[in-house]
Structures are given as C-alpha cells and as structure tokens.
Scaffold this motif. Sequence first.
Motif, PDB file in Angstrom:
ATOM      1  N   ARG A  56      46.305 -71.754 -11.402  1.00 16.46           N
ATOM      2  CA  ARG A  56      46.356 -71.878 -12.868  1.00 16.46           C
ATOM      3  C   ARG A  56      47.171 -73.095 -13.288  1.00 16.46           C
ATOM      4  O   ARG A  56      46.976 -73.640 -14.368  1.00 16.46           O
TER       5      ARG A  56
ATOM      6  N   ASP B 152      56.802 -69.667  -7.290  1.00  9.29           N
ATOM      7  CA  ASP B 152      57.180 -70.061  -8.657  1.00  9.29           C
ATOM      8  C   ASP B 152      57.425 -71.568  -8.748  1.00  9.29           C
ATOM      9  O   ASP B 152      56.957 -72.223  -9.684  1.00  9.29           O
TER      10      ASP B 152
ATOM     11  N   ALA C 152      54.151 -73.398  -8.597  1.00  7.29           N
ATOM     12  CA  ALA C 152      53.412 -73.270  -9.856  1.00  7.29           C
ATOM     13  C   ALA C 152      54.051 -74.093 -10.974  1.00  7.29           C
ATOM     14  O   ALA C 152      53.351 -74.524 -11.895  1.00  7.29           O
TER      15      ALA C 152
ATOM     16  N   LYS D  57      48.229 -67.766  -9.407  1.00  9.09           N
ATOM     17  CA  LYS D  57      49.357 -68.330 -10.163  1.00  9.09           C
ATOM     18  C   LYS D  57      49.449 -69.831  -9.924  1.00  9.09           C
ATOM     19  O   LYS D  57      49.607 -70.615 -10.856  1.00  9.09           O
TER      20      LYS D  57
ATOM     21  N   TYR E  31      49.424 -64.754  -5.800  1.00  8.51           N
ATOM     22  CA  TYR E  31      50.167 -65.991  -5.550  1.00  8.51           C
ATOM     23  C   TYR E  31      49.234 -67.200  -5.725  1.00  8.51           C
ATOM     24  O   TYR E  31      49.590 -68.188  -6.363  1.00  8.51           O
TER      25      TYR E  31
END
Length: 115
Positions: free
Chosen positions: A24, A102, A105, A21, A18
């Motif tokens: 990044r 998600d 990110a 992700k 997590y």
Amino acid sequence: MSGHRIFTTAFASVYPLYVQKAERKGRTKAEVDDVIRWLTGYDQTGLERQIEAKKDFQTFFAEAPQLHPHASLIKGVVCGVCVEDVEDPLMQKIRYLDKLVDELAKGKAMEKILR
C-alpha cells in the motif's frame, strides 16, 4: 507454554497483512521477505516452507536459524508498545518484526531498516 494469543496464530495468516501494508505504501513483497530473512536468519526457501506449513509464531521463531545479532538495536513504538521494553522474549521478537515492517511501510531506506 501459555501466553498471548498471537503466539499460537499462524505466521502464514499474518504474513499477507505485512505484505499488504508494505505494498500500500509502494514497497514490495521481496522487501518484506528481506526484512523477515534479516531478522530471523531464514533463507527464502526456509521462509516459504514456514508459510506453507502454517507454523505458528512460536514455532516460526523457535525454528528460525538465528535471530540477527543487531536485532536489539531495533527501537521504537509499535501499537503503543516500546519494543525495547517488552519483557517476553517471543513477544519482543514479534514486535521487532512488526517494527521492521512499519519502518518499511513508512518509506525508510533498507540500509537504515537493516541496521
């Protein structure tokens, strides 16, 4: 309780994924922790204890102080699965968490993520 393999997977083994992700995409570990704490009701110390103890997802959510009352407002698709349509309560909580990470990110504002 029988169920999906993820239920018995250590939360500590997925947590770094997590964080990776999010990082990044220019987000921080602190922001990942924020969304996890928002969803589960853990404070930072409690979250760190769960990670250090290598609790599985089933235990992680069972011991969570309180699922956020607005968790049901989390909508959308994760891994091709519509989170609001997941029938198993534990799997739905895991999908909620996946969706929050998600959204983080993808650069969504924290105010929007934390409904």
